[in-house]
Design an enzyme around this catalytic site. Structure first.
Site, short mmCIF file in Angstrom:
data_model
loop_
_atom_site.label_atom_id
_atom_site.label_comp_id
_atom_site.label_asym_id
_atom_site.label_seq_id
_atom_site.Cartn_x
_atom_site.Cartn_y
_atom_site.Cartn_z
N TYR A 1 0.86 -1.14 -0.14
CA TYR A 1 -0.24 0.10 -0.06
C TYR A 1 0.80 1.26 0.12
CZ TYR A 1 -3.47 -3.43 1.60
OH TYR A 1 -4.46 -4.54 1.62
N HIS B 1 0.05 -12.26 1.78
CA HIS B 1 -0.82 -11.35 0.79
C HIS B 1 -0.91 -12.04 -0.61
CE1 HIS B 1 -1.41 -6.85 -0.15
NE2 HIS B 1 -2.69 -7.76 -0.31
#
Length: 324
Positions: A56, A138
């Protein structure tokens, strides 16, 4: 705000949590000040669980979250971050993976123990935390990695990364571990043979998309694995309704999806309930023996406040019966 347990790990999370992709400048760049205001609003409303990831903003989200949490009592919040993508210093770029003005880091996949160790070391530095409460692997699985590349990454994870996470938990260096994914298939594949504490599942147990219900939810209940429900608006369509250009699952919605959402909207309108309200309450009212938290995102204070207000407002009986 109520808290819920991540199984028997000792990790407690607030029943509503803050997803921090947007404070990493997802699609739109925001200032450091705006990021802190969004986090403060969530905190003021009782949110005590924050989810982030190195991807992010190539570390920007973690850095902003770490700045916010500095000085907060450590026993009053929980943080999850993700592994599988490792950051290394690189040139400054205007955009990376949809994040505007990312930090000057390159990102590469690595699901080995060495990659996870390096990823967590960087995350701890940016977050300013000695211990990460929840570590999520992830986007492992073909949904994000593709059928061509996933087998090698899965092999690295099963042979190296997964045993390393179990070791970290056994030593008390992380509180819990699991997956952060957008698909049910990889969850089913791994849960059959491997213990996972938690899965952050985006967009697969929502008012619109119930793929998780048939197999994954019963398996989580059997294994004692908790779910954190993200993507409750399915990329926005359940928030804005069946408008032309509305997005579902990270892409413009098909005509069939628009029609399906229009039918949902009409059913709830007959019960005097907005679609967004129904979508949020659907997630919040899933069984607590499986669901630990409902993840909100967004960088706009007004939208976050509206969604928190809707979560705090129970549905009427007629609308609640429509949730199923």
């Amino acid at each position: 705000m109520n808290s819920r347990s991540i199984g028997s790990t000792g990790v407690e999370v607030s029943e509503i949590s803050m997803g921090c992709a947007s404070i990493g400048n997802l699609a739109v760049a925001i200032s450091d000040e705006q990021a802190q205001q969004v986090l403060q609003l969530a905190w003021d409303r009782g949110v005590r669980y924050f989810d982030t990831a190195p991807r992010y903003g190539s570390g920007r989200s973690e850095a902003r979250l770490g700045q916010f949490l500095a000085g907060k009592p450590r026993d009053q919040f929980a943080v999850s971050t993700k592994v599988g993508r490792v950051l290394t210093p690189g040139p400054q770029r205007a955009e990376a993976y949809g994040f505007i003005d990312p930090l000057p880091n390159d990102v590469h996949y690595d699901y080995t123990a060495a990659g996870i160790e390096k990823s967590l070391r960087g995350s701890r530095e940016r977050l300013g935390l000695e211990k990460i409460d929840i570590v999520l692997v992830h986007d492992i699985g073909t949904y994000m990695l593709g059928a061509e590349h996933n087998p090698a990454h899965m092999r690295d994870f099963l042979e190296s990364g997964l045993p390393y996470l179990a070791e970290l938990k056994a030593k008390g260096l992380v509180g819990a571990y699991g997956l952060g994914v957008n698909e049910t298939e990889v969850c089913l594949e791994l849960l059959q043979d491997h213990a996972l504490d938690v899965i952050l599942l985006a967009g697969r147990w929502t008012l619109l998309d119930r793929k998780a219900e048939a197999e994954l939810v019963p398996l989580c209940r059997e294994k004692g694995t908790k779910l954190v429900l993200g993507g409750v608006f399915n990329s926005g369509i359940l928030a804005v309704g069946p408008k032309p250009g509305a997005w579902f699952d990270y892409a413009p919605a098909s005509p069939d999806l628009l029609q399906q959402v229009a039918e949902l909207e009409n059913r709830f309108a007959a019960a005097e309930t907005g679609l967004a309200h129904a979508a949020l309450q659907f997630a919040l009212t899933r069984p607590q023996d499986v669901v630990a938290s409902v993840l909100l995102g967004g960088a706009e204070l007004s939208n976050l406040k509206k969604n928190l207000d809707l979560l705090a407002k129970p549905l009427s009986n007629p609308a609640r019966h429509l949730l199923g």
